[in-house]
Every structure is written in structure tokens, then in C-alpha cells.
Scaffold this motif. Structure first.
Motif, PDB file in Angstrom:
ATOM      1  N   ASN A 285       0.848  -1.191   0.000  1.00 17.77           N
ATOM      2  CA  ASN A 285       0.000   0.000   0.000  1.00 17.77           C
ATOM      3  C   ASN A 285       0.887   1.245   0.000  1.00 17.77           C
ATOM      4  N   THR A 286       0.978   1.882  -1.164  1.00 18.17           N
ATOM      5  CA  THR A 286       1.834   3.076  -1.295  1.00 18.17           C
ATOM      6  C   THR A 286       1.010   4.362  -1.246  1.00 18.17           C
ATOM      7  N   SER A 287      -0.163   4.306  -0.630  1.00 12.26           N
ATOM      8  CA  SER A 287      -1.004   5.486  -0.407  1.00 12.26           C
ATOM      9  C   SER A 287      -1.246   6.240  -1.722  1.00 12.26           C
ATOM     10  N   ALA A 288      -0.946   7.540  -1.763  1.00 16.87           N
ATOM     11  CA  ALA A 288      -1.278   8.343  -2.947  1.00 16.87           C
ATOM     12  C   ALA A 288      -0.568   7.873  -4.212  1.00 16.87           C
ATOM     13  N   ALA A 289       0.483   7.072  -4.059  1.00 15.90           N
ATOM     14  CA  ALA A 289       1.227   6.608  -5.240  1.00 15.90           C
ATOM     15  C   ALA A 289       0.587   5.393  -5.886  1.00 15.90           C
ATOM     16  N   SER A 290      -0.325   4.733  -5.190  1.00 16.68           N
ATOM     17  CA  SER A 290      -0.720   3.393  -5.660  1.00 16.68           C
ATOM     18  C   SER A 290      -1.455   3.417  -6.990  1.00 16.68           C
ATOM     19  N   ILE A 291      -2.348   4.381  -7.195  1.00 23.22           N
ATOM     20  CA  ILE A 291      -3.087   4.394  -8.475  1.00 23.22           C
ATOM     21  C   ILE A 291      -2.186   4.793  -9.653  1.00 23.22           C
ATOM     22  N   PRO A 292      -1.384   5.876  -9.554  1.00 27.73           N
ATOM     23  CA  PRO A 292      -0.527   6.164 -10.717  1.00 27.73           C
ATOM     24  C   PRO A 292       0.511   5.076 -10.995  1.00 27.73           C
ATOM     25  N   ILE A 293       0.972   4.365  -9.967  1.00 25.63           N
ATOM     26  CA  ILE A 293       1.880   3.228 -10.219  1.00 25.63           C
ATOM     27  C   ILE A 293       1.125   2.135 -10.982  1.00 25.63           C
ATOM     28  N   ALA A 294      -0.086   1.837 -10.524  1.00 23.43           N
ATOM     29  CA  ALA A 294      -0.881   0.785 -11.189  1.00 23.43           C
ATOM     30  C   ALA A 294      -1.216   1.188 -12.624  1.00 23.43           C
ATOM     31  N   LEU A 295      -1.541   2.460 -12.835  1.00 24.30           N
ATOM     32  CA  LEU A 295      -1.845   2.921 -14.204  1.00 24.30           C
ATOM     33  C   LEU A 295      -0.638   2.725 -15.102  1.00 24.30           C
ATOM     34  N   ASP A 296       0.540   3.106 -14.609  1.00 21.86           N
ATOM     35  CA  ASP A 296       1.751   3.003 -15.431  1.00 21.86           C
ATOM     36  C   ASP A 296       2.024   1.550 -15.797  1.00 21.86           C
ATOM     37  N   GLU A 297       1.905   0.651 -14.812  1.00 19.44           N
ATOM     38  CA  GLU A 297       2.133  -0.771 -15.119  1.00 19.44           C
ATOM     39  C   GLU A 297       1.134  -1.261 -16.161  1.00 19.44           C
TER      40      GLU A 297
END
Ligand code: COA
Length: 328
Positions: A285-297
Motif C-alpha cells: 500500500n503506497t497510499s497516494a502513489a498506488s493508483i498512478p503506479i498501477a496505471l503506469d504498469e
């Protein structure tokens, strides 16, 4: 001509190299791989140990997003960094990012909305793109939560992790772009997830450290129940506003808080697991980073493709919750 649409035109991410597995955590606190896996879905996560600040990872992710969008830092009009773990309280870390990107005069500020921060920042960016004030906005979600983890508190140190994700949002033409977004807050549940020390209520100092107020505290069970309910509601809200139904969704990209929360929300919306992007097993759980990381992947793996409907939803400290639906 209607107002410009807010398109996501580039993505990037950056993670610390250091991998911490559940087996590693078994040596630090009274826990087990079996407990962490079944309760959260997490197998391993990245924990910053190289002594680099948040801006280092945010800048790396941002450069990749700018490359993917095919624009230069000089083209940016605005930089919004969603984070609760900035380099320092003053100045905003977004200012450091602006400087380090080079040849950039964009306005820059940080935004704190816990794990919902990226969607909040995306909603703000959308307003500036739709009203014509900006052509390109860099929207970053980045956290080094490990710096505030109590390595004696097994209920939090197994969940949270470090990383950064960035997106370039650009003014474009419908039907692509953000179709609808929503943000909600209920401050009466502020003590569900908090870091009580270091601000003006409990200023930095020995007393704050003695009382262990510089560590993240969480009421996990209450947060869990609220998360499932609020995520379902806000997903339905943005889909309704966009004239869509869960059946229309090609990808649900949820905040990676807990595999059981993601599965419960998917079940309630009847969005099958194959259409739900999950990386919590590797990233935590990377908090605010989790969605943009998932989008990039998901974009780089060729999963999210042009024209698809992508639903994003998050909840977190505040409590805050938010969602957006995008035609990619
Ligand atoms: N290893 C082993 N046992 C643990 C543990 C760990 N890492 N963490 C907690 N436990 C124990 C508790 O001490 C408790 O023991 P007890 O019954 O003897 O008191 C037991 O497990 C159950 O604790 P509980 O908190 O009820 O577990 P849970 O099923 O709610 O799972 C979470 C805990 C944190 C995984 C879960 O509540 C959760 O994911 N909540 C949402 C949190 C979240 O998403 N936060 C981020 C928001 S952005």
C-alpha cells in the motif's frame, strides 16, 4: 466547441530497489507470511533504504511520464504532488520537483488527501484543463511511508510501502479524457488513520518522540468497513454521472490498500477480477502513489488501451474517498 477534455497522455513510476518480503517482516515483528498474505494479499513491498528523499522518486517517475507524453518540462503549466510524506514541511516538495526537472516555470504545490490524494489531484488538474487555464499538468502521487512506520506495530508496518507514480494530463478533445470525478470527506473519522506528531498540535520534539506520535496509527477494522462501503458508492456515483454502468468498465484501477477490500468492491460492482488491476502483492500500500503506479504498469503491459473505460477509486486518511472515470 465545448470545453477541452482532460486526457491522461503519459505515465511513469519509480520504486526503491530494496525489496522487503513477508519473511523479512517475520524477523522484525510477531507476524507470519500466512497472516499477511491472507489478510492483505501482500507478499513483498519496496522500502526506501538508500537515504534518498521523496523528491528523488517523484522526479524519476515524472521524467518517465513526460517522455511517454512526448512533452518537455518547459511545456508544463502546473505541477501537483499528492503526498503526505513530503521532503520537508517547507517548502512544498512540488517546488523542488519543478526546479529539478529543469527549464520549468510551472506553478507547483503539494496536496494532502491521504491515499485519495492522486484522485483529488487529478480532479483539480481537470478543472484547470477544462477551463483553458492550463494545457499540460503533471499530476504525481508519491509516498515514503516507511519513514513514519512503527516497526514495532505489526498492524501497520506490514501494509504500507514506498513508491512514486506520475501522470501527464493534457487538454484534448472529447470523447477521450476524464468523463466524471468525485471527491468526498468525513472529518469525523480523522482518527481512523493518522500521524499525530510533527505538526502544530504535537510539535516536533522529545515529548512527541517519547509518546511515539511520529508514527502512523490506524484503526484497521473500522477503516476496512468504511472503505468497502465508500468505494462502492463513489464508483457508482461517477459511473452514473458519466452515463455508464459497471458493465461498461474495461479496467477498475483501485487504490491498492488490501486485496480483500479490492475483491469486495469488485464483487459488489460485479466487475470480475480479470478487469481489476491489482499489484498489491508486489507493491504493498503506497497510499497516494498506488493508483498512478498501477496505471503506469497497466499501460506499459498493454492492458489499458486507447478508447477503454478506466475507473479509478481510492479512500484514505481524512477520511477521504474519491473516484474518476476516464475514456483512455
Ligand atoms: N500479524 C499477525 N497478527 C496481526 C497482525 C500481523 N501483522 N496485525 C494484526 N494482527 C492481529 C491483531 O493483533 C488481532 O489480534 P487479537 O485478536 O489477538 O487482538 C488480530 O490480528 C485481528 O486484528 P484485526 O485488526 O481485527 O484484523 P483484520 O482482519 O481487521 O485485519 C488489517 C487487519 C489491517 C489487515 C485490516 O483491518 C485492513 O486491511 N484494514 C484496512 C486498512 C487499510 O486499508 N488502510 C489503508 C487505508 S489507505
Amino acid at each position: 466547441m465545448g470545453e477541452p477534455s482532460a486526457l491522461i497522455t503519459g505515465t511513469g513510476m519509480s520504486l526503491p530497489d530494496n525489496v522487503v518480503t513477508n519473511a523479512d517482516l517475520e524477523r522484525i515483528v510477531d507476524t507470519s507470511d500466512e497472516w499477511i498474505t491472507t489478510r492483505t494479499g501482500i507478499h513483498e513491498r519496496r522500502i526506501e533504504r538508500a537515504g534518498k528523499p521523496l523528491s528523488h522518486y517523484a522526479i524519476d517517475a515524472s521524467r518517465k511520464a513526460l517522455d511517454a507524453a512526448g512533452i518537455a518540462a518547459a511545456d508544463l503549466d502546473l505541477i501537483i504532488l499528492a503526498t503526505v510524506t513530503p521532503d520537508m514541511p517547507i517548502p512544498a516538495t512540488a517546488c523542488t520537483i519543478q526546479h529539478e526537472l529543469g527549464n520549468c516555470t510551472a506553478a507547483a504545490f503539494d496536496l494532502a488527501a491521504g491515499c485519495s490524494g492522486y484522485i483529488y489531484a487529478q480532479s483539480v488538474a481537470k478543472q484547470f484543463l477544462a477551463n483553458g487555464r492550463c494545457k499540460h499538468v503533471l499530476v504525481i502521487g508519491a509516498e515514503l511511508l516507511s519513514k513514519y512506520l512503527d516497526w514495532e506495530d505489526r498492524s501497520t508496518c506490514v501494509i504500507f510501502a514506498d513508491g512514486a507514480g506520475a501522470t501527464v494530463m493534457s487538454a484534448g478533445a472529447a470523447p477521450r479524457g476524464v468523463l466524471a470525478s468525485a471527491m468526498h470527506t468525513d472529518g469525523s473519522m480523522a482518527d481512523f488513520i493518522s500521524l499525530p506528531g510533527g505538526g502544530t498540535l504535537n510539535p516536533p520534539g522529545q515529548e512527541m518522540i517519547d509518546q511515539r506520535l511520529h508514527y502512523i496509527k490506524m484503526r484497521g477494522n473500522e477503516t476496512f468497513k468504511m472503505a468497502v462501503r465508500s468505494l462502492e458508492e463513489v464508483c457508482r456515483e461517477v459511473l452514473d454521472n458519466a452515463g455508464l454502468t459497471p458493465e461498461d468498465v474495461d479496467w477498475l484501477v483501485p487504490h491498492q490498500a488490501n486485496q480483500r477490500i479490492i475483491s469486495a468492491v469488485g464483487n459488489r460492482l460485479k466487475i470480475p477480477a480479470e478487469r481489476c488491476y491489482v499489484n498489491i502483492d508486489r507493491i504493498g500500500n503506497t497510499s497516494a502513489a498506488s493508483i498512478p503506479i498501477a496505471l503506469d504498469e497497466a499501460v506499459r503491459e498493454g492492458k489499458i488501451r486507447d478508447g477503454q473505460i478506466v475507473l479509478m477509486a481510492a479512500f484514505g486518511a481524512g477520511l477521504t474517498w474519491a473516484a474518476s472515470v476516464v475514456r483512455w
